[in-house]
Scaffold this active site. Structure first.
Site, PDB file in Angstrom:
ATOM      1  N   ASP A 171      36.746  30.691  33.998  1.00 50.23           N
ATOM      2  CA  ASP A 171      38.019  29.984  33.872  1.00 50.23           C
ATOM      3  C   ASP A 171      39.124  31.001  33.669  1.00 50.23           C
ATOM      4  OD1 ASP A 171      39.214  27.180  33.609  1.00 50.23           O
ATOM      5  OD2 ASP A 171      40.161  28.274  31.971  1.00 50.23           O
TER       6      ASP A 171
HETATM    7  N1  LIG Z   1      42.471  34.520  45.781  1.00 50.61           N
HETATM    8  C1  LIG Z   1      43.045  34.544  44.548  1.00 50.61           C
HETATM    9  N2  LIG Z   1      42.727  33.558  43.658  1.00 50.61           N
HETATM   10  C2  LIG Z   1      43.328  33.630  42.440  1.00 50.61           C
HETATM   11  C3  LIG Z   1      44.238  34.639  42.084  1.00 50.61           C
HETATM   12  N3  LIG Z   1      44.632  34.395  40.796  1.00 50.61           N
HETATM   13  C4  LIG Z   1      43.993  33.276  40.377  1.00 50.61           C
HETATM   14  N4  LIG Z   1      43.176  32.826  41.367  1.00 50.61           N
HETATM   15  C5  LIG Z   1      42.316  31.639  41.363  1.00 50.61           C
HETATM   16  O1  LIG Z   1      42.956  30.635  40.605  1.00 50.61           O
HETATM   17  C6  LIG Z   1      41.947  29.774  40.090  1.00 50.61           C
HETATM   18  C7  LIG Z   1      42.161  29.616  38.586  1.00 50.61           C
HETATM   19  O2  LIG Z   1      41.824  28.303  38.233  1.00 50.61           O
HETATM   20  P1  LIG Z   1      40.466  27.954  37.437  1.00 50.61           P
HETATM   21  O3  LIG Z   1      40.666  26.639  36.769  1.00 50.61           O
HETATM   22  O4  LIG Z   1      40.027  29.104  36.627  1.00 50.61           O
HETATM   23  O5  LIG Z   1      39.360  27.797  38.573  1.00 50.61           O
HETATM   24  P2  LIG Z   1      39.283  26.703  39.720  1.00 50.61           P
HETATM   25  O6  LIG Z   1      39.810  27.303  40.979  1.00 50.61           O
HETATM   26  O7  LIG Z   1      39.879  25.415  39.292  1.00 50.61           O
HETATM   27  O8  LIG Z   1      37.718  26.532  39.927  1.00 50.61           O
HETATM   28  P3  LIG Z   1      36.637  26.159  38.805  1.00 50.61           P
HETATM   29  O9  LIG Z   1      35.962  27.435  38.440  1.00 50.61           O
HETATM   30  O10 LIG Z   1      35.700  25.210  39.542  1.00 50.61           O
HETATM   31  O11 LIG Z   1      37.365  25.521  37.656  1.00 50.61           O
HETATM   32  C8  LIG Z   1      40.600  30.434  40.370  1.00 50.61           C
HETATM   33  O12 LIG Z   1      39.994  29.856  41.525  1.00 50.61           O
HETATM   34  C9  LIG Z   1      40.994  31.871  40.655  1.00 50.61           C
HETATM   35  O13 LIG Z   1      40.051  32.525  41.503  1.00 50.61           O
HETATM   36  C10 LIG Z   1      44.550  35.640  43.058  1.00 50.61           C
HETATM   37  O14 LIG Z   1      45.355  36.553  42.834  1.00 50.61           O
HETATM   38  N5  LIG Z   1      43.921  35.557  44.258  1.00 50.61           N
END
Ligand SMILES: Nc1nc2c(ncn2[C@@H]2O[C@H](COP(=O)(O)OP(=O)(O)OP(=O)(O)O)[C@@H](O)[C@H]2O)c(=O)[nH]1
Length: 202
Positions: free
Chosen positions: A79
């Site tokens: 997360d």
């Molecule tokens: N490609 C990329 N993704 C990013 C970057 N910064 C943040 N993210 C993505 O932003 C999302 C952060 O939200 P989270 O709630 O942690 O994860 P999510 O995408 O909802 O997926 P879950 O793990 O299923 O909760 C993650 O998928 C990270 O990989 C970046 O600079 N590049």
């Protein structure tokens, strides 16, 4: 070919394409099983406010939820939280919210806390939280509009409405922290744990 040599598979409890690609590019084939949990409800029930605590608690909760339906597997939950001072941001619901969030972040430094947890059969085997400090350029509304027009819908999948490895790089003056932490998966401490646990071929 995979470098994973665990007697049970590696499961990624995440919908995140970025996280899955980071693992696959590191030679770790994994099965992605998004955790079916209500993150906001879990955060509220835990009464947590510190960004690193929220990230760690949610990463662990997601890993536990999937480990419960994948007995024996090594389940990796993750997360990421974004904090600007006391204010925490979530993934923007649409362009207008992305515009507002980016204008709030512009010209200032925000913190990305990325947490991971490895759970197997209900036991937390490893957890880690890393932080990156992101200093965004001063941006006008037209700058942000041009960025959003160019970057498109992809920005909605990131907590900060940017992908650093893509067009998001144009938003920043300075970055202090690990690339993998910024993308949402502190890969180096995770690989160190897997190596120590003899779950990698080298
Ligand atoms: N490609 C990329 N993704 C990013 C970057 N910064 C943040 N993210 C993505 O932003 C999302 C952060 O939200 P989270 O709630 O942690 O994860 P999510 O995408 O909802 O997926 P879950 O793990 O299923 O909760 C993650 O998928 C990270 O990989 C970046 O600079 N590049």
């Amino acid at each position: 070919m995979t470098l994973w040599c665990g007697d049970e598979p590696l499961v990624l409890a995440s919908q995140s394409r970025a996280r899955r690609l980071l693992l696959e590019n590191a030679g770790l084939a994994c099965e992605a099983v998004p955790a079916d949990v209500d993150e906001r409800a879990i955060q509220s029930e835990a009464g947590l406010v510190a960004p690193y605590e929220v990230a760690l608690h949610l990463a662990t909760a997601k890993a536990r939820a999937v480990a419960a339906i994948r007995p024996g597997s090594y389940v990796l939950g993750a997360d990421q939280t974004l904090a600007l001072g006391e204010r925490m941001f979530n993934k923007p619901a649409g362009r207008q919210q992305a515009m507002h969030q980016l204008l709030a972040l512009a010209g200032r430094t925000h913190a990305l806390h990325s947490a991971i947890a490895v759970v197997r059969n209900g036991e937390v085997l490893f957890s880690h939280v890393a932080v990156a400090w992101m200093t965004m350029r001063t941006l006008s509304e037209s700058d942000v509009a041009a960025y959003l027009d160019t970057a498109g819908q992809a920005v909605m999948s990131s907590v900060g409405a940017y992908q650093l490895e893509g067009l998001g790089v144009h938003l920043f003056d300075r970055i202090d922290g690990d690339h993998f932490t910024i993308l949402g998966l502190p890969l180096l401490p995770l690989l160190a744990y897997f190596r120590d646990a003899r779950l990698l071929r080298f």
